[in-house]
Enzyme design. Structure first.
Site, short mmCIF file in Angstrom:
data_model
loop_
_atom_site.label_atom_id
_atom_site.label_comp_id
_atom_site.label_asym_id
_atom_site.label_seq_id
_atom_site.Cartn_x
_atom_site.Cartn_y
_atom_site.Cartn_z
N ILE A 12 0.83 -1.20 0.00
CA ILE A 12 0.00 0.00 0.00
C ILE A 12 0.86 1.25 0.00
O ILE A 12 0.61 2.20 -0.75
CB ILE A 12 -0.94 0.01 1.25
N THR A 119 -4.58 -1.64 8.59
CA THR A 119 -5.80 -2.23 9.15
C THR A 119 -5.55 -2.61 10.61
O THR A 119 -4.58 -3.31 10.90
CB THR A 119 -6.19 -3.48 8.34
N ARG A 152 -8.26 0.22 1.02
CA ARG A 152 -9.29 -0.74 0.62
C ARG A 152 -9.04 -1.30 -0.77
O ARG A 152 -9.94 -1.81 -1.41
CB ARG A 152 -10.65 -0.04 0.60
N LYS A 204 -13.62 -1.00 7.86
CA LYS A 204 -12.60 -1.76 7.11
C LYS A 204 -12.66 -3.25 7.48
O LYS A 204 -12.65 -4.12 6.61
CB LYS A 204 -11.22 -1.18 7.43
N ARG A 244 -31.09 -10.87 -5.87
CA ARG A 244 -30.54 -10.46 -4.57
C ARG A 244 -29.57 -11.50 -3.98
O ARG A 244 -29.33 -11.51 -2.78
CB ARG A 244 -31.67 -10.17 -3.58
N GLY A 255 -6.50 -17.06 1.49
CA GLY A 255 -5.15 -16.65 1.86
C GLY A 255 -4.97 -15.16 1.78
O GLY A 255 -5.93 -14.39 1.71
N CYS A 258 -4.93 -10.21 4.28
CA CYS A 258 -6.08 -9.40 4.71
C CYS A 258 -7.26 -10.24 5.14
O CYS A 258 -7.65 -10.23 6.31
CB CYS A 258 -6.52 -8.49 3.57
N ARG A 324 1.92 -14.98 0.80
CA ARG A 324 1.54 -14.90 2.22
C ARG A 324 0.23 -15.62 2.52
O ARG A 324 -0.76 -15.42 1.84
CB ARG A 324 1.46 -13.43 2.66
N1 SAJ Z 1 -11.28 -16.20 -2.45
C1 SAJ Z 1 -12.12 -17.32 -2.50
N2 SAJ Z 1 -13.35 -17.18 -3.07
C2 SAJ Z 1 -13.78 -16.00 -3.60
C3 SAJ Z 1 -12.93 -14.88 -3.53
C4 SAJ Z 1 -11.69 -15.00 -2.94
O1 SAJ Z 1 -11.76 -18.41 -2.04
O2 SAJ Z 1 -14.89 -15.97 -4.11
C5 SAJ Z 1 -9.96 -16.31 -1.83
C6 SAJ Z 1 -8.81 -15.93 -2.78
O3 SAJ Z 1 -8.44 -17.01 -3.58
C7 SAJ Z 1 -7.74 -15.51 -1.79
C8 SAJ Z 1 -8.54 -14.87 -0.65
O4 SAJ Z 1 -9.87 -15.34 -0.80
O5 SAJ Z 1 -7.05 -16.63 -1.30
C9 SAJ Z 1 -8.55 -13.35 -0.63
O6 SAJ Z 1 -8.61 -12.83 -1.95
P1 SAJ Z 1 -9.49 -11.56 -2.35
O7 SAJ Z 1 -9.23 -11.28 -3.77
O8 SAJ Z 1 -10.89 -11.77 -1.94
O9 SAJ Z 1 -8.98 -10.40 -1.40
P2 SAJ Z 1 -7.54 -9.75 -1.06
O10 SAJ Z 1 -7.09 -10.31 0.26
O11 SAJ Z 1 -6.59 -9.85 -2.18
O12 SAJ Z 1 -7.97 -8.21 -0.87
C10 SAJ Z 1 -8.95 -7.88 0.10
C11 SAJ Z 1 -9.98 -6.93 -0.55
N3 SAJ Z 1 -11.16 -6.81 0.31
C12 SAJ Z 1 -12.42 -6.93 -0.17
O13 SAJ Z 1 -12.66 -7.19 -1.32
C13 SAJ Z 1 -13.53 -6.71 0.78
C14 SAJ Z 1 -9.34 -5.56 -0.79
O14 SAJ Z 1 -10.30 -4.64 -1.27
C15 SAJ Z 1 -8.71 -5.04 0.51
O15 SAJ Z 1 -8.12 -3.77 0.35
C16 SAJ Z 1 -7.66 -6.03 0.92
O16 SAJ Z 1 -8.31 -7.27 1.20
C17 SAJ Z 1 -6.94 -5.49 2.16
O17 SAJ Z 1 -5.82 -4.99 2.00
O18 SAJ Z 1 -7.52 -5.49 3.24
#
Ligand code: SAJ
Length: 421
Positions: A12, A119, A152, A204, A244, A255, A258, A324
């Site tokens: 970030i 965060t 975010r 957040k 909806r 993983g 966040c 990570r």
């Molecule tokens: N994942 C699933 N199923 C899904 C979506 C994701 O299993 O349907 C898994 C991904 O493979 C991954 C993990 O979840 O292992 C997280 O991936 P992600 O793309 O959902 O999120 P991050 O951790 O890369 O980023 C999140 C985001 N938060 C939200 O969308 C609410 C981002 O906007 C934040 O800024 C970021 O966390 C953060 O820095 O907090």
């Protein structure tokens, strides 16, 4: 408000420092890692993120971005350091925030603004950050502005979201929120929502926890569907046609730094009131074990003395180079310890791995595999013509844990045809 000191040049901090510099601020980026400082100085982005190298080059060429291991006096200080999870106690490790805050105290002057972007658990800005900053002798509110403006942005889409996302700005008082808002206004097209610091902290955490709980539901649904012999992806695809309903995707686990971490910060604030959040975390944390079990069960049906498994993907999600908390990495490292199988790891986004893992080129791994486990839906894997490939290698089994490969199901095809029409 000309000079800005950004503390922490990570996922970030570096994009934020660069975008501020290209928008006319004089920015000093500070990091405690000497190697990172020298990389950034040479315009080498330490992480794979679309557009970051170009932005960093523009920031350095503008003469508005410099880097150092120590902060210097500025008008605004933005703290973007990590807040990892203490694995045993499931609580936030705030040591980097504390150290960053302590490092700027000697430089704080009347009229300065300190913004925390990391965060953090509810109450951190007021109860942990503020008392440290007050050691400079300035009054808050009145002489020093303090705000929490959580980042975010989505890794893989950071630069676009830095500009387009709305911002939540929690101020210790209204003046603090307004002053912090003025910084983001310079490079953000999104709206600014002003509030207090604790509300901003919870907003957040609520965002990432919402996503974690939704993924846990998808993973639980997958366990139920698999047990009943039904294709979960089709269930979700059709359920999501409801106006909806928006179920996320099941997968090999959650993983990253966040979503697998932040829900604990909310749970930590109210352990007896957060059953859903804690259960969701357990459901998602159990996924790698389930994937391993499924791979081992499938291998039993391949009658070979030491079958070869090609594991596609190591990173925590698609198209990033971040390992990570990666469930895929956890799965591959576990499988490697199994004496009865041969494991080939493939990840086009990872050049080397410290330790026992030997990385394979994709084509070699595909050629040798008796079983392919798709663990991460990297673009390079989706670009393969799987239908053609399967015709040429009929005996190889494929386990798609991301639901990303083409399905020959008539129902899925029908939905796709209708959508396209
Ligand atoms: N994942 C699933 N199923 C899904 C979506 C994701 O299993 O349907 C898994 C991904 O493979 C991954 C993990 O979840 O292992 C997280 O991936 P992600 O793309 O959902 O999120 P991050 O951790 O890369 O980023 C999140 C985001 N938060 C939200 O969308 C609410 C981002 O906007 C934040 O800024 C970021 O966390 C953060 O820095 O907090």
């Amino acid at each position: 408000m000309e000079k800005i000191c950004v503390l922490g040049l990570g996922y970030i901090g570096l994009p934020t420092a660069s975008i501020l510099a290209t928008n006319g601020f004089h920015v000093l980026g500070v990091d405690i890692q000497k190697t990172k400082i020298s990389q950034v100085r040479r315009a080498l982005a330490p992480i794979e993120e679309p557009g970051l190298k170009t932005l960093l080059e523009a920031a350095l060429n503008s003469g508005h971005l410099s880097v150092s291991s120590k902060p210097r006096p500025a008008d605004v200080f933005i703290i973007c350091v990590p807040t990892p999870l203490n694995k045993n106690s499931k609580s936030a490790d705030l040591s980097y925030v504390v150290a960053a805050a302590q490092s700027i105290v000697p430089h704080l002057r009347r009229g300065n603004c300190v913004i925390l972007e990391s965060t953090v658990p509810p109450g951190t800005t007021e109860k942990i950050l503020l008392p440290i900053l007050k050691r400079c002798g300035l009054a808050v509110p009145g002489q020093l502005c303090v705000a929490h403006c959580p980042e975010r942005v989505l890794p893989g889409n950071i630069l676009k979201e830095l500009v387009s996302n709305d911002r939540v700005i929690g101020g210790m008082d209204k003046t603090s929120a307004l002053m912090a808002g003025k910084i983001y206004e310079k490079f953000t097209n999104g709206k600014m929502f002003l509030t207090d610091t604790t509300t901003a902290e919870i907003v957040k955490l609520a965002e990432n926890t919402y996503r974690d709980v939704n993924i846990a539901f998808a993973n639980e649904l997958d366990a139920i569907c698999s047990n009943l012999g039904v294709n979960t992806w089709e269930v979700i695809k059709m359920a999501n046609r409801h106006p909806r309903v928006r179920i996320l995707n099941p997968g090999p686990g959650v993983g990253g730094h966040c979503i697998a971490v932040d829900p604990w910060f909310l749970a930590e604030a109210a352990p007896t009131l957060s059953r859903l959040i804690q259960t969701s975390r357990s459901i998602n944390d159990e996924r790698p074990a389930r994937v391993i079990e499924q791979i081992m069960q499938t291998l039993k049906t391949i009658h070979k003395s030491r079958p070869t498994v090609a594991c596609l993907g190591l990173t925590y999600k698609a198209n990033v180079d971040d390992l990570r908390e990666s469930p895929a990495l956890e799965i591959v490292l576990h499988l490697q310890r199994e004496k009865t199988i041969n494991v080939l790891a493939v990840d086009p986004h990872i050049n080397s791995f410290n330790g026992t893992l030997r990385l394979m080129p994709l084509n070699t791994a595909l050629r040798r595999a008796d079983l392919i486990a798709l663990l991460v839906d990297h673009k390079e894997f989706l670009d393969i013509d799987w239908q053609h490939w399967q015709k040429t290698k009929k005996h190889c089994r494929i386990l798609d844990f991301k639901g990303a490969l083409p399905s020959d199901s008539p129902i899925t095809n029908l939905i796709n045809e209708k959508t396209a029409a």
